[in-house]
Design a protein around this motif. Structure first.
Motif, PDB file in Angstrom:
ATOM      1  N   ASN A  68      -9.557   9.089  18.473  1.00 30.40           N
ATOM      2  CA  ASN A  68      -8.050   9.242  18.637  1.00 30.40           C
ATOM      3  C   ASN A  68      -7.241   8.475  17.636  1.00 30.40           C
ATOM      4  OD1 ASN A  68      -8.627  10.726  21.105  1.00 30.40           O
ATOM      5  ND2 ASN A  68      -8.286   8.865  22.371  1.00 30.40           N
ATOM      6  N   ALA A  69      -7.956   8.085  16.610  1.00 26.52           N
ATOM      7  CA  ALA A  69      -7.396   6.918  15.591  1.00 26.52           C
ATOM      8  C   ALA A  69      -6.991   8.181  14.238  1.00 26.52           C
ATOM      9  CB  ALA A  69      -8.169   5.823  15.310  1.00 26.52           C
ATOM     10  N   ILE A  70      -5.747   8.333  14.207  1.00 27.02           N
ATOM     11  CA  ILE A  70      -5.396   9.471  13.012  1.00 27.02           C
ATOM     12  C   ILE A  70      -5.269   8.437  11.696  1.00 27.02           C
ATOM     13  CG2 ILE A  70      -4.102  11.311  12.160  1.00 27.02           C
ATOM     14  CD1 ILE A  70      -5.488  11.848  14.641  1.00 27.02           C
ATOM     15  N   GLY A  71      -5.793   8.702  10.694  1.00 25.89           N
ATOM     16  CA  GLY A  71      -5.564   8.396   9.368  1.00 25.89           C
ATOM     17  C   GLY A  71      -6.376   6.879   9.499  1.00 25.89           C
ATOM     18  N   PRO A 108       0.864   5.928   2.264  1.00 25.24           N
ATOM     19  CA  PRO A 108       1.674   7.194   2.269  1.00 25.24           C
ATOM     20  C   PRO A 108       1.163   8.427   2.826  1.00 25.24           C
ATOM     21  CG  PRO A 108       1.569   6.190  -0.021  1.00 25.24           C
ATOM     22  CD  PRO A 108       0.720   5.519   0.774  1.00 25.24           C
ATOM     23  N   GLU A 109      -0.105   8.803   2.767  1.00 29.29           N
ATOM     24  CA  GLU A 109      -0.607   9.767   3.152  1.00 29.29           C
ATOM     25  C   GLU A 109      -0.601   9.629   4.858  1.00 29.29           C
ATOM     26  OE1 GLU A 109      -4.455   7.269   1.873  1.00 29.29           O
ATOM     27  OE2 GLU A 109      -2.116   7.885   1.042  1.00 29.29           O
ATOM     28  N   GLY A 110      -0.321   8.619   5.215  1.00 28.66           N
ATOM     29  CA  GLY A 110      -0.231   8.395   7.019  1.00 28.66           C
ATOM     30  C   GLY A 110       1.168   9.111   7.308  1.00 28.66           C
ATOM     31  N   ILE A 111       2.026   9.357   6.458  1.00 28.14           N
ATOM     32  CA  ILE A 111       3.262   9.854   6.841  1.00 28.14           C
ATOM     33  C   ILE A 111       3.107  11.374   7.534  1.00 28.14           C
ATOM     34  CG2 ILE A 111       5.473  10.621   6.168  1.00 28.14           C
ATOM     35  CD1 ILE A 111       5.469   8.213   4.075  1.00 28.14           C
ATOM     36  N   PRO A 154      11.076   6.681   6.821  1.00 28.87           N
ATOM     37  CA  PRO A 154      11.187   7.608   7.665  1.00 28.87           C
ATOM     38  C   PRO A 154       9.876   8.513   8.100  1.00 28.87           C
ATOM     39  CG  PRO A 154      12.085   8.461   5.698  1.00 28.87           C
ATOM     40  CD  PRO A 154      11.930   6.935   5.357  1.00 28.87           C
ATOM     41  N   VAL A 155       9.677   8.666   9.083  1.00 22.27           N
ATOM     42  CA  VAL A 155       8.442   9.503   9.551  1.00 22.27           C
ATOM     43  C   VAL A 155       9.120  10.366  10.890  1.00 22.27           C
ATOM     44  CG1 VAL A 155       6.315   9.360  10.914  1.00 22.27           C
ATOM     45  CG2 VAL A 155       6.892   7.736   9.051  1.00 22.27           C
ATOM     46  N   ALA A 156       8.948  11.747  10.729  1.00 18.49           N
ATOM     47  CA  ALA A 156       9.565  12.630  11.698  1.00 18.49           C
ATOM     48  C   ALA A 156      10.981  12.509  12.048  1.00 18.49           C
ATOM     49  CB  ALA A 156       8.487  12.456  13.014  1.00 18.49           C
ATOM     50  N   GLY A 157      11.556  12.254  10.959  1.00 16.26           N
ATOM     51  CA  GLY A 157      13.161  12.115  10.864  1.00 16.26           C
ATOM     52  C   GLY A 157      13.757  10.697  11.247  1.00 16.26           C
ATOM     53  N   LYS A 158      12.904   9.632  11.486  1.00 12.04           N
ATOM     54  CA  LYS A 158      13.581   8.304  11.848  1.00 12.04           C
ATOM     55  C   LYS A 158      12.799   7.359  11.136  1.00 12.04           C
ATOM     56  CE  LYS A 158      11.884   8.477  16.471  1.00 12.04           C
ATOM     57  NZ  LYS A 158      12.238   8.472  17.916  1.00 12.04           N
ATOM     58  N   PRO A 159      13.286   6.141  10.920  1.00 16.04           N
ATOM     59  CA  PRO A 159      12.396   5.084  10.374  1.00 16.04           C
ATOM     60  C   PRO A 159      11.396   4.546  11.216  1.00 16.04           C
ATOM     61  CG  PRO A 159      14.705   4.610  10.090  1.00 16.04           C
ATOM     62  CD  PRO A 159      14.783   5.668  10.942  1.00 16.04           C
ATOM     63  N   LEU A 160      10.320   4.106  10.808  1.00 20.32           N
ATOM     64  CA  LEU A 160       9.323   3.504  11.636  1.00 20.32           C
ATOM     65  C   LEU A 160       9.612   2.726  12.741  1.00 20.32           C
ATOM     66  CD1 LEU A 160       6.349   2.982   8.907  1.00 20.32           C
ATOM     67  CD2 LEU A 160       6.056   4.284  10.973  1.00 20.32           C
ATOM     68  N   ILE A 161      10.526   1.675  12.334  1.00 25.69           N
ATOM     69  CA  ILE A 161      11.147   0.707  13.372  1.00 25.69           C
ATOM     70  C   ILE A 161      11.444   1.470  14.422  1.00 25.69           C
ATOM     71  CG2 ILE A 161      13.343   0.190  12.122  1.00 25.69           C
ATOM     72  CD1 ILE A 161      11.076  -2.515  13.760  1.00 25.69           C
ATOM     73  N   ASP A 162      12.261   2.556  14.305  1.00 27.64           N
ATOM     74  CA  ASP A 162      12.688   3.092  15.429  1.00 27.64           C
ATOM     75  C   ASP A 162      11.846   3.817  16.344  1.00 27.64           C
ATOM     76  OD1 ASP A 162      15.154   2.359  14.553  1.00 27.64           O
ATOM     77  OD2 ASP A 162      15.855   4.419  13.932  1.00 27.64           O
ATOM     78  N   ARG A 182       0.785  -1.157  -0.023  1.00 29.40           N
ATOM     79  CA  ARG A 182      -0.144  -0.100   0.083  1.00 29.40           C
ATOM     80  C   ARG A 182       0.751   1.327  -0.079  1.00 29.40           C
ATOM     81  NH1 ARG A 182      -3.933  -0.118   4.913  1.00 29.40           N
ATOM     82  NH2 ARG A 182      -1.890  -0.725   5.821  1.00 29.40           N
ATOM     83  N   MET A 183       2.286   1.159   0.213  1.00 32.20           N
ATOM     84  CA  MET A 183       3.109   2.216   0.256  1.00 32.20           C
ATOM     85  C   MET A 183       3.674   2.600  -1.037  1.00 32.20           C
ATOM     86  SD  MET A 183       3.456   4.082   3.095  1.00 32.20           S
ATOM     87  CE  MET A 183       3.463   4.051   4.762  1.00 32.20           C
ATOM     88  N   GLY A 184       3.252   1.616  -2.184  1.00 31.45           N
ATOM     89  CA  GLY A 184       3.647   2.227  -3.447  1.00 31.45           C
ATOM     90  C   GLY A 184       5.143   2.129  -3.697  1.00 31.45           C
ATOM     91  N   ALA A 185       5.558   3.176  -4.322  1.00 31.19           N
ATOM     92  CA  ALA A 185       6.970   3.239  -4.726  1.00 31.19           C
ATOM     93  C   ALA A 185       7.854   3.364  -3.392  1.00 31.19           C
ATOM     94  CB  ALA A 185       7.143   4.717  -5.624  1.00 31.19           C
ATOM     95  N   LEU A 186       7.315   3.816  -2.239  1.00 35.01           N
ATOM     96  CA  LEU A 186       8.181   3.983  -1.046  1.00 35.01           C
ATOM     97  C   LEU A 186       8.773   2.734  -0.698  1.00 35.01           C
ATOM     98  CD1 LEU A 186       5.818   6.656   0.875  1.00 35.01           C
ATOM     99  CD2 LEU A 186       7.747   6.927  -0.200  1.00 35.01           C
TER     100      LEU A 186
END
Length: 230
Positions: A140-143, A215-218, A32-40, A18-22
């Motif tokens: 409280n559930a964004i996206g 992608p829009e969730g980022i 990366p989300v807010a400067g660091k990978p999701l796993i972090d 669902r993230m397509g080209a990313l």
């Protein structure tokens, strides 16, 4: 709750389609989300909760996660030649996780508020529960779109139906996995058994949560965290 910390299984094997080209050249947990990978983001919560045994499952482009986490004590459960889904993946990782209950955690969500792992631990009662799901009130559930996944009774018992949204974080007893004959299966199979025995519970998270499965969730997650690009 046990005095010793539970092990944690972080699901990171998926294709992230669902993230397509990313995700053409990297697995979704490395986005990366807010400067660091999701796993972090997930691992920051694990460390804050003082959890020390962490297993990450791998399948799609595993070399990226192995390299990124090479200087940690994290254990890897690689699924080859095929991905095993959440239930099969958890069962495959049990030799690394050990006996007893475990946390399972998706790696494509970002949280704002109290540590969700700690919140779960404070509500975990193994005498009553075989599973405890952490759910998000729709406001409280964004996206996230949809009618929700579980209704929660006053007793804390969970039942399927429109209501709170499953966050991807839970505590589970894993004994029932051995009785499931399939190799590839969802943890929904284990939940069904727990529901039939009235042993599946849920609790709601008091903070905010953002689904970063698309992608829009980022951008939504970064807005929730009040992150400013520099």
């Amino acid at each position: 709750m046990r005095d010793d910390p539970l092990p944690v299984m972080i699901f990171a094997a998926g294709f992230g389609t669902r993230m397509g080209a990313l995700t053409a050249d990297q697995p979704k947990p490395m986005i990366p989300v807010a400067g660091k990978p999701l796993i972090d983001h997930a691992l920051d919560l694990v460390r804050d909760a003082a959890l020390t045994r962490v297993v990450v499952n791998l399948h799609y482009k595993p070399e990226h996660l192995r390299a990124h986490l090479s200087d940690t004590d994290i254990l890897f459960s690689e699924e080859q030649p095929e991905i095993l889904e959440t239930g099969g993946g958890l069962r495959h990782a049990l030799p690394l996780l050990g006996n007893g209950p475990v946390y399972t955690m998706n790696s494509d969500a970002v949280w704002s508020g109290p540590n969700p792992l700690t919140h779960l631990a404070q509500n975990w009662n193994p005498d009553q529960m075989d599973g405890l799901l952490l759910c998000i009130p729709p406001d409280n559930a964004i996206g996230h779109t949809g009618k929700g996944d579980f209704e929660i009774a006053e007793t804390g018992h969970a039942s399927r139906g429109p209501g709170a949204i499953y966050s991807g974080l839970q505590i589970l007893k894993t004994d029932g996995l051995a009785a499931i004959p399939e190799t590839y299966f969802s943890l929904n199979r284990l939940w069904d058994d727990m529901l039939a025995n009235n042993r599946l519970f849920a609790t709601t998270y008091p903070g905010k949560w953002c689904d970063v499965g698309r992608p829009e969730g980022i951008e939504l997650a970064e807005d929730m965290l009040d992150y400013t690009h520099v």
